[in-house]
Design a protein around this motif. Structure first.
Motif, PDB file in Angstrom:
ATOM      1  N   LYS A 276      -1.663   5.154   2.982  1.00 44.28           N
ATOM      2  CA  LYS A 276      -2.962   5.392   3.595  1.00 44.28           C
ATOM      3  C   LYS A 276      -2.725   6.187   4.858  1.00 44.28           C
ATOM      4  O   LYS A 276      -1.648   6.146   5.440  1.00 44.28           O
ATOM      5  N   SER A 277      -3.701   6.926   5.267  1.00 43.66           N
ATOM      6  CA  SER A 277      -3.542   7.785   6.427  1.00 43.66           C
ATOM      7  C   SER A 277      -4.613   7.455   7.451  1.00 43.66           C
ATOM      8  O   SER A 277      -5.793   7.553   7.183  1.00 43.66           O
ATOM      9  N   ASN A 278      -4.156   7.057   8.620  1.00 43.74           N
ATOM     10  CA  ASN A 278      -5.114   6.841   9.700  1.00 43.74           C
ATOM     11  C   ASN A 278      -5.005   7.935  10.755  1.00 43.74           C
ATOM     12  O   ASN A 278      -5.744   7.947  11.708  1.00 43.74           O
ATOM     13  N   GLY A 279      -4.050   8.834  10.565  1.00 45.77           N
ATOM     14  CA  GLY A 279      -3.929   9.983  11.440  1.00 45.77           C
ATOM     15  C   GLY A 279      -3.311   9.697  12.790  1.00 45.77           C
ATOM     16  O   GLY A 279      -2.937  10.603  13.497  1.00 45.77           O
ATOM     17  N   ALA A 280      -3.189   8.430  13.171  1.00 46.85           N
ATOM     18  CA  ALA A 280      -2.737   8.121  14.527  1.00 46.85           C
ATOM     19  C   ALA A 280      -1.232   7.933  14.641  1.00 46.85           C
ATOM     20  O   ALA A 280      -0.645   8.327  15.627  1.00 46.85           O
ATOM     21  N   THR A 281      -0.598   7.328  13.649  1.00 43.08           N
ATOM     22  CA  THR A 281       0.801   6.959  13.826  1.00 43.08           C
ATOM     23  C   THR A 281       1.752   7.753  12.955  1.00 43.08           C
ATOM     24  O   THR A 281       2.916   7.431  12.872  1.00 43.08           O
TER      25      THR A 281
ATOM     26  N   PHE B 233       0.916   1.775   4.409  1.00 43.67           N
ATOM     27  CA  PHE B 233       0.923   1.570   2.966  1.00 43.67           C
ATOM     28  C   PHE B 233       0.050   0.388   2.598  1.00 43.67           C
ATOM     29  O   PHE B 233      -0.056  -0.575   3.355  1.00 43.67           O
ATOM     30  N   LEU B 234      -0.590   0.474   1.438  1.00 44.71           N
ATOM     31  CA  LEU B 234      -1.419  -0.622   0.962  1.00 44.71           C
ATOM     32  C   LEU B 234      -0.565  -1.865   0.780  1.00 44.71           C
ATOM     33  O   LEU B 234       0.490  -1.812   0.158  1.00 44.71           O
TER      34      LEU B 234
ATOM     35  N   PRO C 140      -2.310  -2.730  -4.977  1.00 47.64           N
ATOM     36  CA  PRO C 140      -3.297  -3.237  -5.943  1.00 47.64           C
ATOM     37  C   PRO C 140      -2.741  -3.379  -7.364  1.00 47.64           C
ATOM     38  O   PRO C 140      -1.997  -2.521  -7.834  1.00 47.64           O
ATOM     39  N   SER C 141      -3.107  -4.460  -8.024  1.00 53.93           N
ATOM     40  CA  SER C 141      -2.617  -4.714  -9.388  1.00 53.93           C
ATOM     41  C   SER C 141      -3.072  -3.613 -10.342  1.00 53.93           C
ATOM     42  O   SER C 141      -2.356  -3.274 -11.282  1.00 53.93           O
ATOM     43  N   SER C 142      -4.246  -3.025 -10.104  1.00 56.29           N
ATOM     44  CA  SER C 142      -4.707  -1.930 -10.967  1.00 56.29           C
ATOM     45  C   SER C 142      -3.795  -0.704 -10.831  1.00 56.29           C
ATOM     46  O   SER C 142      -3.577   0.027 -11.802  1.00 56.29           O
ATOM     47  N   MET C 143      -3.241  -0.492  -9.632  1.00 56.90           N
ATOM     48  CA  MET C 143      -2.310   0.620  -9.442  1.00 56.90           C
ATOM     49  C   MET C 143      -0.978   0.318 -10.094  1.00 56.90           C
ATOM     50  O   MET C 143      -0.334   1.217 -10.634  1.00 56.90           O
ATOM     51  N   VAL C 144      -0.548  -0.937 -10.072  1.00 56.49           N
ATOM     52  CA  VAL C 144       0.678  -1.334 -10.772  1.00 56.49           C
ATOM     53  C   VAL C 144       0.511  -1.081 -12.262  1.00 56.49           C
ATOM     54  O   VAL C 144       1.390  -0.502 -12.914  1.00 56.49           O
ATOM     55  N   THR C 145      -0.632  -1.482 -12.817  1.00 57.84           N
ATOM     56  CA  THR C 145      -0.911  -1.283 -14.235  1.00 57.84           C
ATOM     57  C   THR C 145      -0.892   0.202 -14.587  1.00 57.84           C
ATOM     58  O   THR C 145      -0.278   0.608 -15.576  1.00 57.84           O
TER      59      THR C 145
ATOM     60  N   ILE D 186       9.636   3.289  -2.220  1.00 56.35           N
ATOM     61  CA  ILE D 186      10.652   2.274  -2.546  1.00 56.35           C
ATOM     62  C   ILE D 186      10.745   1.254  -1.415  1.00 56.35           C
ATOM     63  O   ILE D 186      10.781   0.050  -1.654  1.00 56.35           O
ATOM     64  N   THR D 187      10.755   1.739  -0.190  1.00 58.12           N
ATOM     65  CA  THR D 187      10.901   0.852   0.970  1.00 58.12           C
ATOM     66  C   THR D 187       9.670  -0.007   1.213  1.00 58.12           C
ATOM     67  O   THR D 187       9.780  -1.206   1.442  1.00 58.12           O
ATOM     68  N   HIS D 188       8.491   0.603   1.167  1.00 61.18           N
ATOM     69  CA  HIS D 188       7.276  -0.088   1.606  1.00 61.18           C
ATOM     70  C   HIS D 188       6.446  -0.704   0.493  1.00 61.18           C
ATOM     71  O   HIS D 188       5.639  -1.591   0.768  1.00 61.18           O
ATOM     72  N   VAL D 189       6.592  -0.225  -0.744  1.00 60.67           N
ATOM     73  CA  VAL D 189       5.783  -0.755  -1.837  1.00 60.67           C
ATOM     74  C   VAL D 189       6.665  -1.496  -2.843  1.00 60.67           C
ATOM     75  O   VAL D 189       6.473  -2.686  -3.073  1.00 60.67           O
ATOM     76  N   TYR D 190       7.616  -0.792  -3.425  1.00 58.16           N
ATOM     77  CA  TYR D 190       8.449  -1.399  -4.466  1.00 58.16           C
ATOM     78  C   TYR D 190       9.121  -2.681  -3.970  1.00 58.16           C
ATOM     79  O   TYR D 190       9.147  -3.687  -4.671  1.00 58.16           O
TER      80      TYR D 190
END
Length: 120
Positions: free
Chosen positions: A24-29, A55-56, A60-65, A95-99
């Motif tokens: 996700k992008s908040n533009g600040a960091t 990162f989310l 979401p399980s729908s994204m995993v699917t 890999i670091t933040h989601v997986y």
């Protein structure tokens, strides 16, 4: 692909697949630099200062699917599967933040599909 034209279709696929990365992008960091093209249709991007808040979480399980369906050997569109491999699975930040946050069963299923892709 014929309707959009080859390059346009690949760019659209890449844009949609980038959503599956879970960033996700908040533009600040985060600061991003684009150096372009790494191949005919894709540009390289580099991010500095990314952290878990970008990162989310949970992914979401729908994204995993959707990810697992794209990695399955029954998936017929190689361009989508290649984009998922390059943009999502091949991304060190994914890999670091989601997986790393996925449960063991999901990780094993993803790895099983990656092995099958490698062996075909």
């Amino acid at each position: 692909e014929q309707f959009l034209g080859g390059g346009s279709a690949l760019m659209l696929i890449d844009r949609i697949v980038k959503i599956m990365k879970g960033a996700k992008s908040n533009g600040a960091t985060s600061v991003s630099f684009l150096s372009g093209p790494s191949n005919m249709y894709r540009s390289r991007s580099y991010s500095l200062g990314t952290d878990e808040s970008l990162f989310l979480n949970p992914y979401p399980s729908s994204m995993v699917t959707a990810l697992i369906k794209c990695l399955s050997t029954e998936f017929v569109d190689d361009s989508v599967q290649n984009s998922v491999l390059q943009i999502v699975v091949g991304s060190p930040s994914w890999i670091t933040h989601v997986y790393s946050q996925l449960n063991v069963d999901t990780k094993c299923l993803i790895l099983k599909h990656l092995v099958r892709i490698r062996l075909k």
